[in-house]
Scaffold this active site. Structure first.
Site, short mmCIF file in Angstrom:
data_model
loop_
_atom_site.label_atom_id
_atom_site.label_comp_id
_atom_site.label_asym_id
_atom_site.label_seq_id
_atom_site.Cartn_x
_atom_site.Cartn_y
_atom_site.Cartn_z
N GLY A 1 0.80 -1.22 0.00
CA GLY A 1 0.00 0.00 0.00
C GLY A 1 0.83 1.26 0.00
O GLY A 1 0.42 2.28 0.55
N SER B 1 -0.21 5.35 -1.97
CA SER B 1 -1.07 6.48 -1.59
C SER B 1 -1.02 6.71 -0.10
O SER B 1 -0.54 5.85 0.67
CB SER B 1 -2.53 6.22 -2.02
N GLY B 2 -1.52 7.87 0.33
CA GLY B 2 -1.67 8.16 1.75
C GLY B 2 -0.38 8.06 2.54
O GLY B 2 0.70 8.43 2.08
N GLY C 1 1.21 5.45 3.30
CA GLY C 1 2.13 4.49 2.70
C GLY C 1 3.07 5.16 1.72
O GLY C 1 4.27 4.86 1.67
N ASP D 1 -2.55 -7.82 -5.02
CA ASP D 1 -3.92 -7.60 -4.56
C ASP D 1 -4.08 -8.45 -3.30
O ASP D 1 -4.21 -9.67 -3.38
CB ASP D 1 -4.93 -8.03 -5.63
N LEU D 2 -4.05 -7.80 -2.16
CA LEU D 2 -4.05 -8.53 -0.90
C LEU D 2 -5.36 -9.24 -0.59
O LEU D 2 -5.41 -10.09 0.30
CB LEU D 2 -3.68 -7.58 0.24
N ASN E 1 1.21 -2.44 5.46
CA ASN E 1 0.54 -1.15 5.58
C ASN E 1 -0.82 -1.09 4.88
O ASN E 1 -1.72 -0.38 5.34
CB ASN E 1 1.45 -0.07 5.00
N SER F 1 -4.91 -0.02 14.20
CA SER F 1 -5.67 1.20 14.44
C SER F 1 -6.24 1.15 15.84
O SER F 1 -6.52 0.06 16.38
CB SER F 1 -6.81 1.34 13.43
N TYR G 1 -22.88 -9.06 9.85
CA TYR G 1 -21.88 -8.08 9.39
C TYR G 1 -22.17 -6.66 9.84
O TYR G 1 -23.29 -6.16 9.73
CB TYR G 1 -21.80 -8.12 7.86
#
Length: 324
Positions: A42, A45-46, A48, A94-95, A121, A176, A198
């Site tokens: 990751g 972006s952001g 990462g 693609d995780l 990340n 987090s 869910y």
């Protein structure tokens, strides 16, 4: 909790010498990482992308594993424009797909690069109910299980690198503070994929709890095996990044009323870079970090039996979806 909020709002520095206002550049100031190869998922972006930039700035060879190779290449080019001698590689992963994780690991291992540090990340956040290509709840699949498999597939390379280089390896899991709001019992082993059970927020929290438990179990196993690798989890802070695209408007309203709690991206990448590079963390393992300082996670996050149960459960899911 109150003191933690005071530290967050004021940016007061903790025992490490850093605090919520510290940036990734601050916490890595003076560190020479030119002898390290770091893989970050990751990194396109952001926080990462910012972590990738700062790690490369400190001299590390950085491998960005990303689902969007175009975005990853743009990050790479931006870093090279700022630091022409930076060493950056981009590989696709693609995780949410276990087959993609296996393909990525094979591609990385084929490069024959060493691997000193793995930063797990990448992630998704509070999405509507969806199953992964392997039929697993998407947030759990992406945020935890993909990283669980990736880590396992790269462990031999990390052990080899640590032994040959004499440099202690590190694994950093991005968690987090949201992990405290997981389902009752912590992990929904019996109802993981059940749509009727869910909750987008609790499913996200569950995946972040899994990140902590994964690091805890890794740390325990490394100690038992005498492996010179540490594993820790970090909370980066509240940052408005593309991760929040599924809850953008809700988060904008929340940020409006709690702006004093939010970080910018350079601050958000700080704890990741601190856990990855700071020399004071040699031999520090199985810990949870907030604002570049040790912190306490939830009771579930400190439960060794739950960590072991999650490991077994995760391995069974991997085995169930292994190529025949």
């Amino acid at each position: 909790m109150i003191m933690g909020l005071v530290d967050l709002v004021t940016g007061r520095r903790g025992p490490s010498g850093f605090g919520s206002s510290s940036t990734a550049e601050d916490v890595t100031n003076g560190i020479d990482a030119s002898n390290l190869t770091i893989l970050i998922t990751g990194g396109a972006s952001g926080i990462g992308a910012e972590a990738s930039r700062v790690l490369a700035m400190r001299g590390a060879r950085v491998v960005i594993a990303a689902r969007n190779l175009t975005a990853a290449s743009e990050v790479k080019n931006a870093i090279l424009a700022e630091y022409p001698k930076a060493r950056i590689e981009c590989l696709k992963i693609d995780l949410s797909s276990l087959s993609s994780v296996r393909s990525f690991a094979a591609e990385f291992l084929a490069t024959k690069l060493p691997l000193n540090i793995l930063i797990n990340n990448a992630g998704i956040m509070m999405i509507p109910y969806e199953l992964s290509p392997d039929g697993i709840e998407m947030q759990f699949a992406t945020n935890h299980l993909g990283h669980f498999l990736l880590t396992n597939l790269l462990l031999d390379k990390m052990k080899e690198t640590a032994k040959e280089s004499g440099i202690q390896g590190r694994i950093v899991n991005l968690s987090s503070i949201a992990h405290i709001a997981s389902y009752s019992g912590g992990i929904q082993f019996s109802h993981l994929n059940d749509k009727a059970w869910y909750s987008d927020t609790r499913a996200y929290s569950q995946s972040k709890l899994a990140n902590i438990l994964h690091a805890k179990e890794l740390a325990m196993r490394f100690k038992a095996e005498g492996v010179d690798i540490t594993a820790n989890a970090v909370h980066p802070g509240f940052i408005m990044t593309p991760l929040m695209r599924h809850t953008f408007y809700i988060m904008r309203v929340l940020k409006f009323f709690s702006s004093f709690l939010w970080k910018n991206v350079p601050q958000g990448a700080a704890t990741t870079c601190y856990a990855a590079l700071h020399p004071s963390l040699k031999d520090v393992t199985g810990q949870y970090f907030v604002d570049s300082n040790k912190s306490n996670c939830s009771a579930y996050g400190r439960d060794p039996e739950l960590a072991h149960k999650l490991w077994t459960f995760s391995q069974e899911l991997i085995d169930k979806h292994s190529p025949s």
